[in-house]
Design a protein around this motif. Structure first.
Motif, PDB file in Angstrom:
ATOM      1  N   LEU A 243       0.832  -1.206   0.000  1.00  0.00           N
ATOM      2  CA  LEU A 243       0.000   0.000   0.000  1.00  0.00           C
ATOM      3  C   LEU A 243       0.863   1.252   0.000  1.00  0.00           C
ATOM      4  CD1 LEU A 243      -2.993  -0.929   2.351  1.00  0.00           C
ATOM      5  CD2 LEU A 243      -2.970  -0.754  -0.158  1.00  0.00           C
ATOM      6  N   PHE A 244       2.181   1.024  -0.033  1.00  0.00           N
ATOM      7  CA  PHE A 244       3.137   2.132  -0.147  1.00  0.00           C
ATOM      8  C   PHE A 244       4.028   1.969  -1.374  1.00  0.00           C
ATOM      9  CE2 PHE A 244       1.792   1.885   4.216  1.00  0.00           C
ATOM     10  CZ  PHE A 244       1.588   3.215   4.564  1.00  0.00           C
ATOM     11  N   VAL A 245       3.568   1.166  -2.343  1.00  0.00           N
ATOM     12  CA  VAL A 245       4.356   0.961  -3.555  1.00  0.00           C
ATOM     13  C   VAL A 245       4.505   2.277  -4.326  1.00  0.00           C
ATOM     14  CG1 VAL A 245       2.379   0.264  -4.987  1.00  0.00           C
ATOM     15  CG2 VAL A 245       4.680  -0.574  -5.531  1.00  0.00           C
ATOM     16  N   GLU A 246       3.525   3.153  -4.197  1.00  0.00           N
ATOM     17  CA  GLU A 246       3.632   4.546  -4.613  1.00  0.00           C
ATOM     18  C   GLU A 246       3.203   5.397  -3.429  1.00  0.00           C
ATOM     19  OE1 GLU A 246       2.848   3.909  -9.412  1.00  0.00           O
ATOM     20  OE2 GLU A 246       1.469   5.170  -8.273  1.00  0.00           O
ATOM     21  N   SER A 247       3.405   6.694  -3.524  1.00  0.00           N
ATOM     22  CA  SER A 247       3.154   7.562  -2.376  1.00  0.00           C
ATOM     23  C   SER A 247       1.735   7.383  -1.846  1.00  0.00           C
ATOM     24  CB  SER A 247       3.366   9.025  -2.771  1.00  0.00           C
ATOM     25  OG  SER A 247       4.715   9.256  -3.115  1.00  0.00           O
ATOM     26  N   HIS A 257     -11.384   1.827  -3.682  1.00  0.00           N
ATOM     27  CA  HIS A 257     -12.301   1.948  -4.819  1.00  0.00           C
ATOM     28  C   HIS A 257     -12.604   0.584  -5.420  1.00  0.00           C
ATOM     29  CE1 HIS A 257     -14.181   3.059  -8.515  1.00  0.00           C
ATOM     30  NE2 HIS A 257     -13.124   2.826  -9.258  1.00  0.00           N
ATOM     31  N   LYS A 258     -11.581  -0.251  -5.569  1.00  0.00           N
ATOM     32  CA  LYS A 258     -11.778  -1.588  -6.132  1.00  0.00           C
ATOM     33  C   LYS A 258     -12.711  -2.423  -5.259  1.00  0.00           C
ATOM     34  CE  LYS A 258      -9.621  -1.425  -9.969  1.00  0.00           C
ATOM     35  NZ  LYS A 258     -10.408  -1.557 -11.220  1.00  0.00           N
ATOM     36  N   MET A 259     -12.719  -2.161  -3.974  1.00  0.00           N
ATOM     37  CA  MET A 259     -13.601  -2.877  -3.048  1.00  0.00           C
ATOM     38  C   MET A 259     -15.030  -2.334  -3.091  1.00  0.00           C
ATOM     39  SD  MET A 259     -11.029  -3.143   0.212  1.00  0.00           S
ATOM     40  CE  MET A 259     -12.217  -3.965   1.286  1.00  0.00           C
ATOM     41  N   GLY A 277       1.541   0.015 -13.893  1.00  0.00           N
ATOM     42  CA  GLY A 277       2.508  -0.977 -13.445  1.00  0.00           C
ATOM     43  C   GLY A 277       2.345  -1.373 -11.995  1.00  0.00           C
ATOM     44  N   ALA A 278       1.827  -0.472 -11.182  1.00  0.00           N
ATOM     45  CA  ALA A 278       1.682  -0.753  -9.747  1.00  0.00           C
ATOM     46  C   ALA A 278       0.374  -1.467  -9.419  1.00  0.00           C
ATOM     47  CB  ALA A 278       1.780   0.544  -8.957  1.00  0.00           C
ATOM     48  N   ARG A 279      -0.596  -1.388 -10.319  1.00  0.00           N
ATOM     49  CA  ARG A 279      -1.909  -1.961 -10.008  1.00  0.00           C
ATOM     50  C   ARG A 279      -1.876  -3.463  -9.751  1.00  0.00           C
ATOM     51  NH1 ARG A 279      -5.719   1.682 -14.128  1.00  0.00           N
ATOM     52  NH2 ARG A 279      -5.000   3.691 -13.276  1.00  0.00           N
ATOM     53  N   PRO A 280      -1.170  -4.270 -10.557  1.00  0.00           N
ATOM     54  CA  PRO A 280      -1.118  -5.704 -10.254  1.00  0.00           C
ATOM     55  C   PRO A 280      -0.456  -5.994  -8.903  1.00  0.00           C
ATOM     56  CG  PRO A 280      -0.376  -5.275 -12.494  1.00  0.00           C
ATOM     57  CD  PRO A 280      -0.478  -3.950 -11.821  1.00  0.00           C
ATOM     58  N   ILE A 281       0.470  -5.153  -8.491  1.00  0.00           N
ATOM     59  CA  ILE A 281       1.150  -5.353  -7.204  1.00  0.00           C
ATOM     60  C   ILE A 281       0.159  -5.170  -6.061  1.00  0.00           C
ATOM     61  CG2 ILE A 281       2.954  -4.459  -5.675  1.00  0.00           C
ATOM     62  CD1 ILE A 281       4.470  -3.570  -8.225  1.00  0.00           C
ATOM     63  N   VAL A 282      -0.635  -4.122  -6.122  1.00  0.00           N
ATOM     64  CA  VAL A 282      -1.624  -3.879  -5.070  1.00  0.00           C
ATOM     65  C   VAL A 282      -2.728  -4.923  -5.136  1.00  0.00           C
ATOM     66  CG1 VAL A 282      -3.269  -2.214  -4.122  1.00  0.00           C
ATOM     67  CG2 VAL A 282      -1.085  -1.418  -5.064  1.00  0.00           C
ATOM     68  N   ALA A 283      -3.167  -5.282  -6.337  1.00  0.00           N
ATOM     69  CA  ALA A 283      -4.213  -6.299  -6.487  1.00  0.00           C
ATOM     70  C   ALA A 283      -3.755  -7.636  -5.910  1.00  0.00           C
ATOM     71  CB  ALA A 283      -4.593  -6.451  -7.955  1.00  0.00           C
ATOM     72  N   GLN A 284      -2.495  -7.994  -6.138  1.00  0.00           N
ATOM     73  CA  GLN A 284      -1.959  -9.248  -5.600  1.00  0.00           C
ATOM     74  C   GLN A 284      -1.913  -9.206  -4.078  1.00  0.00           C
ATOM     75  OE1 GLN A 284      -1.306 -12.086  -7.073  1.00  0.00           O
ATOM     76  NE2 GLN A 284      -0.555 -13.070  -5.190  1.00  0.00           N
ATOM     77  N   ALA A 285      -1.538  -8.073  -3.529  1.00  0.00           N
ATOM     78  CA  ALA A 285      -1.508  -7.921  -2.073  1.00  0.00           C
ATOM     79  C   ALA A 285      -2.914  -8.072  -1.489  1.00  0.00           C
ATOM     80  CB  ALA A 285      -0.918  -6.574  -1.686  1.00  0.00           C
ATOM     81  N   MET A 286      -3.902  -7.513  -2.165  1.00  0.00           N
ATOM     82  CA  MET A 286      -5.280  -7.639  -1.720  1.00  0.00           C
ATOM     83  C   MET A 286      -5.751  -9.092  -1.784  1.00  0.00           C
ATOM     84  SD  MET A 286      -6.821  -4.246  -3.604  1.00  0.00           S
ATOM     85  CE  MET A 286      -8.501  -4.409  -3.015  1.00  0.00           C
ATOM     86  N   ALA A 287      -5.334  -9.787  -2.843  1.00  0.00           N
ATOM     87  CA  ALA A 287      -5.711 -11.202  -2.969  1.00  0.00           C
ATOM     88  C   ALA A 287      -5.067 -12.046  -1.867  1.00  0.00           C
ATOM     89  CB  ALA A 287      -5.292 -11.719  -4.352  1.00  0.00           C
ATOM     90  N   GLU A 288      -3.809 -11.790  -1.592  1.00  0.00           N
ATOM     91  CA  GLU A 288      -3.110 -12.519  -0.534  1.00  0.00           C
ATOM     92  C   GLU A 288      -3.740 -12.276   0.836  1.00  0.00           C
ATOM     93  OE1 GLU A 288       1.054 -11.640  -0.707  1.00  0.00           O
ATOM     94  OE2 GLU A 288       1.240 -12.339  -2.792  1.00  0.00           O
ATOM     95  N   ALA A 289      -4.284 -11.084   1.013  1.00  0.00           N
ATOM     96  CA  ALA A 289      -4.931 -10.738   2.283  1.00  0.00           C
ATOM     97  C   ALA A 289      -6.386 -11.195   2.329  1.00  0.00           C
ATOM     98  CB  ALA A 289      -4.860  -9.227   2.499  1.00  0.00           C
ATOM     99  N   CYS A 290      -6.867 -11.735   1.200  1.00  0.00           N
ATOM    100  CA  CYS A 290      -8.238 -12.237   1.093  1.00  0.00           C
ATOM    101  C   CYS A 290      -9.281 -11.132   1.302  1.00  0.00           C
ATOM    102  CB  CYS A 290      -8.486 -13.369   2.095  1.00  0.00           C
ATOM    103  SG  CYS A 290      -7.351 -14.758   1.913  1.00  0.00           S
ATOM    104  N   VAL A 291      -8.988  -9.949   0.751  1.00  0.00           N
ATOM    105  CA  VAL A 291      -9.943  -8.847   0.854  1.00  0.00           C
ATOM    106  C   VAL A 291     -10.528  -8.469  -0.499  1.00  0.00           C
ATOM    107  CG1 VAL A 291      -8.877  -7.877   2.924  1.00  0.00           C
ATOM    108  CG2 VAL A 291      -8.128  -7.077   0.672  1.00  0.00           C
ATOM    109  N   TYR A 292     -10.043  -9.136  -1.585  1.00  0.00           N
ATOM    110  CA  TYR A 292     -10.541  -8.788  -2.913  1.00  0.00           C
ATOM    111  C   TYR A 292     -10.380  -9.974  -3.850  1.00  0.00           C
ATOM    112  CZ  TYR A 292     -10.911  -6.277  -7.361  1.00  0.00           C
ATOM    113  OH  TYR A 292     -11.285  -5.850  -8.615  1.00  0.00           O
TER     114      TYR A 292
END
Length: 292
Positions: A243-247, A257-259, A277-292
């Protein structure tokens, strides 16, 4: 009152750039239902630097209205001009907030004496508890433990949000400020360890996305069940970091928003939307956390 999992709430905007109060109410209800222990309204994650004074005060008062006593609301009142922080504190004195959270003045790089006088001036005009906020990675100034200790002697300065990630400071702050002074982490990646070492909780960016898990994790920690709390923490660790991959709050606003919790992920310039480029990184983190 100031413990557990407190969310550093994002401020939703419409596509025309105005504050989206419908989405704001939806966010508050989401956190009440998830068991979040408190809300910081218009802190730095809430893009406080780009709201007008009028917007700032209205968003805080609306969050108080929407919360309706179901959880405490802490108002972000930080600024790099002392008179501006003083103004926020005065305007919000009778708003129903539980406390003010003031980030150290950014860019100015005041001395430790300047920091002391800054917070002293704010405390003198406020009737509510004051929480100091130290995040040198964003402000270029470090509120040192000795200065925190001086400020802790002022009656209504009752807590510190420490986003340094330096866990060694917990024992130093505790020794210098006493057992009654509240210590809150501002660093999600080390937040659970912060509590394990004597802190009371965290003011969290991750909580915007994984509110129920964060609330459960810190309830378990309060009960001393760190083994189960750590299992949740490890599942959320990718979120804590990415969640800090960009500022911030660019990634967390995209995630919320995706939620479907806010109508869109609009930010105010100079912040821009999360890069492709950063969107798949955040999406993967959300998937790993089971929130999306």
């Amino acid at each position: 009152m100031f413990s557990g999992s407190i969310v550093a709430l994002v401020t939703p905007f419409n596509q025309d750039g105005e504050v989206d109060y419908d989405s704001l109410k939806k966010l508050v209800d989401f956190h009440v239902e998830a068991g979040t222990d408190g809300i910081v309204a218009v802190g730095t994650t809430g893009e406080s630097a780009t709201l007008t004074v009028e917007e700032h005060v209205k968003v805080v008062t609306k969050v108080v209205e929407f919360a309706d006593g179901r959880l405490p609301v802490i108002a972000g009142t930080g600024a790099n001009a002392t008179h501006e922080s003083v103004t926020f504190s005065r305007l919000l004195n009778n708003s129903g907030i539980a406390a003010c959270l003031s980030v150290t003045p950014y860019y100015n790089k005041p001395t430790q004496e300047g920091l002391y006088q800054h917070y002293k001036a704010i405390a003198e005009v406020s009737d509510v508890p004051q929480i100091l906020y130290n995040v040198p990675g964003r402000t270029a100034v470090d509120l040192l433990p000795e200065t925190v200790a001086r400020l802790s002697k002022i009656d209504n300065i009752i807590a510190l949000k420490d986003a340094t990630g330096d866990l060694d400071r917990i024992a130093i702050h505790r020794e210098l400020c006493g057992e009654d002074f509240v210590l809150l982490s501002g660093d999600d990646a080390t937040g659970l360890d912060f509590v394990r070492l004597g802190g009371q909780g965290v003011i969290s960016v991750t909580n915007n996305v994984a509110a129920a898990d964060m609330a459960k994790m810190f309830r378990l920690a309060k009960e001393g069940n760190f083994e189960e709390a750590e299992q949740i923490n490890q599942r959320l660790m990718s979120l804590h970091k990415n969640l800090f991959v960009e500022s911030s709050p660019i990634p967390v606003k995209w995630a919320v928003h995706k939620m479907g919790l806010i109508a869109n992920g609009e930010l105010r310039l100079p912040l821009t939307e999360l890069s492709e480029g950063a969107r798949p990184i955040v999406a993967q983190a959300m998937a790993e956390a089971c929130v999306y």
